[in-house]
Design an enzyme around this catalytic site. Structure first.
Site, PDB file in Angstrom:
ATOM      1  N   HIS A  56       0.826  -1.209   0.000  1.00  9.49           N
ATOM      2  CA  HIS A  56       0.000   0.000   0.000  1.00  9.49           C
ATOM      3  C   HIS A  56       0.863   1.262   0.000  1.00  9.49           C
ATOM      4  CE1 HIS A  56      -3.175  -2.778   0.885  1.00  9.49           C
ATOM      5  NE2 HIS A  56      -2.662  -3.095   2.066  1.00  9.49           N
ATOM      6  N   HIS A 218      -7.146  -4.597  -0.973  1.00  9.65           N
ATOM      7  CA  HIS A 218      -6.523  -5.900  -1.248  1.00  9.65           C
ATOM      8  C   HIS A 218      -7.307  -6.621  -2.318  1.00  9.65           C
ATOM      9  CE1 HIS A 218      -6.130  -4.838   3.051  1.00  9.65           C
ATOM     10  NE2 HIS A 218      -4.871  -5.152   2.869  1.00  9.65           N
TER      11      HIS A 218
END
Lengths: 330, 330
Positions: A56, A218
């Site tokens: 991320h 995700h």
């Protein structure tokens, strides 16, 4: 799928070596996977610790530095770090004023940070925890009970970090962090899947000509798939989803976030459409940040986060910050 | 190929509307495609103007602001802006101290900025021009006589911008810009093609399992294609190409640049390998910047730029800057 890596197994370790080489203000413990600002612990200051699965970036490692986080513990790609990392981070940054854990709401992260809080307390560190659950797309998800934590995390870490830098005590820093969580909402969209190093291919199937509305960071499923939409239509949908859940009483901080694979040229065009919709809905925008901040590897797509900011939150947002990914005023 | 756009024709206009909404420090003339810092012209200061085809964001529009560029003129995607834009930019920022054009070495840009310089001189603006040609991969290319201009442009714009901000006269600012050009070398690699909005698909074919070594920022062919390599092997190849052409006598500024589609996690890992190679070659690194700065839409890949920096260049690199994409010290 080609990647700029050595091996799938070394991706996180290699990235940490790169962080260490690029940022002399940070101390990177590559073996134990902890990144700490070099001048920690800062005397009398509450320590801010965050972390989560890698993939991320720049969240969270890019937000370590003066005015924001004191330490982070990155897990494997899309995998929670373990309590041992979190305890190392907490003890490294505690000056005696206590530590705030900023945790995105995924089951693994929440459980491991909870265990770490107990272990750190055993070592004499006072710990408070704030869980970020800003994503309005779905309740309960692949890895989550309740709502997922996404772009709002950036606002929590910046604003709580500024309060800590000013010397606010732990209960005040934690209270502000919770206020930011309550004031923040996000909605994300995927135009493509991301590619995880371990799999070496797309994480999920998204047919040509369709997009996923409400995707997680995700690749978790969102609300629905639709035939491809224009930037303007996506902005209408995403902002409406956010404003259905949050009616701002103050001007908002706006994050127009890229998921990693969408060009900045497109993100700015999308940002124009988000501003148009907010204008139509009479929501004034106090500050706008456009870029790749809370990403999902190479996923094409975007998210919108609003944080309604009273004068105090706005002041703390504007306060000086000096990290790899956010830097102003110093 | 899905894109976050309204129409292919509106991509640049939409992005400029987004820049205007996000950055109140900038004045964006959407119709005429010129971005100017709001406080221009700055009294007594040399004006810095750049520009080129869109699709390389944050270059150049993200570098407008105090301590860097005064104005830019973005062209259509991968297409030179026209002289009229450049003249508007020059006259908007000229305080009487003259204007420096920073031009990447592509035939269209060079010709149009040359014509614009003549037109601006006719309007009483003193103009100097520096052409950036830092890419060592090939001599002469699809759109270029001589070497292409790529990542080194960032160093030229930052360092010349800092000198202008300190009040240096035009000949000094231009001289420093030329020194940075002479001190900078780049090499780029593509793991995938980029997707242009007009075409709606890949700009060139790159077989699965191969990479393009020496690629340009518009997908121009490089030196050769090879079977996919590791990050370490790519770093060996790219740094060797640069150091074959430049033997630094001073510590270097290092840009580990993403082409737009490669995750930051991978870029940092690649940066670790670049540091390793530079260490093996006894080249000390003074500063490192890792991120997507000189991009090629959604191309996966990276480039390495070195700029050897004497004490004066290093001081000017470290000087305060306040732009959308580079910001520190203020």
């Amino acid at each position: 799928m080609k990647m700029l890596i050595n091996t799938p197994e070394s991706v996180v370790t290699d990235a940490l070596r790169g962080m260490a080489a690029a940022h002399p203000d940070l101390v990177v413990d590559v073996e134990n996977r902890v990144i700490v600002r070099r001048d920690a612990p800062v005397s009398g200051k509450v320590g801010l610790v965050s972390g989560g699965g890698s993939g991320h970036e720049p969240l969270h490692g890019g937000f370590v530095g003066a005015g924001m986080l004191d330490a982070v513990c990155p897990g494997a790609v899309f995998t929670s770090p373990v309590p041992d990392q979190m305890v190392r981070a907490a003890t490294a940054v505690d000056s005696g004023a206590g530590v705030l854990f900023v945790v995105k709401n995924y089951t693994g992260d929440v459980l491991n940070f909870r265990m770490a809080a107990e272990l750190a307390e055993d070592e004499g560190v006072q710990v408070a925890t704030v869980v970020v659950d800003d994503d309005v797309a779905v309740t309960d998800s692949l890895h989550t009970a309740g709502r997922r934590g996404t772009g709002g995390t950036l606002f929590v870490e910046k604003i709580a970090g500024a309060a800590a830098a000013e010397g606010a005590p732990l209960d005040r820093v934690a209270g502000l962090a919770r206020q930011v969580v309550e004031s923040s909402r996000s909605f994300g969209v995927a135009l493509s899947s991301c590619t995880t190093p371990a799999k070496g291919g797309p994480m999920f199937d998204l047919p040509a000509g369709e997009l996923e509305l409400g995707v997680g960071i995700h690749g978790e499923p969102g609300r629905e798939r639709r035939p491809m939409m224009t930037a303007g239509e996506i902005a209408d949908y995403a902002v409406d989803a956010v404003l259905t859940d949050l009616r701002p009483r103050h001007p908002v901080l706006l994050l127009v976030n890229g998921m990693g694979g969408t060009p900045l040229l497109e993100l700015y065009g999308f940002g124009a459409e988000v501003h148009r919709v907010l204008g139509e809905r009479d929501v004034p925008v106090a500050r706008t940040l456009v870029g790749n901040y809370v990403t999902s590897l190479d996923m094409a797509g975007c998210s919108v986060t609003l944080c309604q900011a009273d004068e105090e939150l706005l002041r703390l947002w504007d306060a000086p910050v000096r990290t790899p990914a956010l830097r102003w005023g110093c």
